[in-house]
Design a protein around this motif. Structure first.
Motif, mmCIF file in Angstrom:
data_model
loop_
_atom_site.group_PDB
_atom_site.id
_atom_site.type_symbol
_atom_site.label_atom_id
_atom_site.label_comp_id
_atom_site.label_asym_id
_atom_site.label_seq_id
_atom_site.Cartn_x
_atom_site.Cartn_y
_atom_site.Cartn_z
ATOM 1 N N LEU A 187 0.823 -1.210 0.000
ATOM 2 C CA LEU A 187 0.000 0.000 0.000
ATOM 3 C C LEU A 187 0.859 1.263 0.000
ATOM 4 O O LEU A 187 0.516 2.238 -0.670
ATOM 5 C CB LEU A 187 -0.959 -0.022 1.193
ATOM 6 N N MET A 233 -8.432 -4.661 -0.989
ATOM 7 C CA MET A 233 -7.423 -3.614 -0.776
ATOM 8 C C MET A 233 -6.820 -3.104 -2.083
ATOM 9 O O MET A 233 -6.441 -1.938 -2.181
ATOM 10 C CB MET A 233 -6.282 -4.126 0.101
ATOM 11 N N ILE A 256 -4.410 0.428 -6.172
ATOM 12 C CA ILE A 256 -4.993 0.579 -4.840
ATOM 13 C C ILE A 256 -6.482 0.931 -4.981
ATOM 14 O O ILE A 256 -6.863 1.686 -5.873
ATOM 15 C CB ILE A 256 -4.232 1.642 -4.012
ATOM 16 N N GLY A 298 -8.313 0.089 0.199
ATOM 17 C CA GLY A 298 -6.881 0.047 0.489
ATOM 18 C C GLY A 298 -6.361 1.398 0.935
ATOM 19 O O GLY A 298 -5.572 1.506 1.884
ATOM 20 N N ARG A 299 -6.834 2.437 0.272
ATOM 21 C CA ARG A 299 -6.432 3.801 0.643
ATOM 22 C C ARG A 299 -6.924 4.130 2.062
ATOM 23 O O ARG A 299 -6.188 4.693 2.870
ATOM 24 C CB ARG A 299 -6.969 4.797 -0.379
#
Length: 155
Positions: free
Chosen positions: A48, A87, A104, A108-109
């Motif tokens: 990430l 994610m 992403i 996920g962010r």
């Protein structure tokens, strides 16, 4: 082929072993903290971070794999697990039928945005609060030099 081994001196061995031990302990503690605080593994967090470091939030599999120093199979398996958790997403590369992007997602962010503040505090508590500004600058110079050597293909 006979080659003379350049054994480590006592001072070199002491420094090297403590450096390795520090990395192992920091990695383990940071990993446990991430998992308990945000339900992210260290590997999830690393993926990430790399994706949030690029404006479009997407990287080719091979570029992400290279950045993380992961083998192709580890990359595929880990990204598949992250896709199943929402994610990241996998997108085909229109220019290259064999290539794909890791992208992403909003989830996920949100996960990394929630995890980052606590992670930074843990980094400070476990590491940064225990070194001086001069030691930090020295560590940065050493790290940059070693990384540059590793990335230039000489090793």
């Amino acid at each position: 082929m006979t080659q003379t081994v350049r054994w480590l001196t006592d001072e070199e061995q002491h420094a090297w072993r403590n450096f390795v031990r520090m990395q192992e302990k920091l990695g383990a503690r940071l990993g446990r903290s991430l998992q308990s605080d945000s339900n992210l593994s260290s590997a999830d967090f690393a993926v990430l971070v790399h994706l949030t470091d690029v404006p479009e939030g997407r990287l080719r599999y091979q570029d992400l794999s290279r950045a993380l120093e992961w083998e192709k199979s580890r990359m595929s398996h880990h990204i598949a697990r992250m896709v199943s958790r929402g994610m990241v997403a996998r997108e085909e590369c229109p220019e290259d039928g064999r290539g794909a992007f890791v992208v992403i997602t909003d989830a996920g962010r949100a996960a990394i945005e929630a995890a980052a503040p606590r992670h930074v505090e843990t980094v400070r508590a476990l590491f940064l609060d225990h070194i001086t500004p001069e030691e930090l600058r020295t560590l940065a110079r050493i790290s940059e030099r070693v990384v540059a050597h590793l990335e230039d293909g000489r090793s």
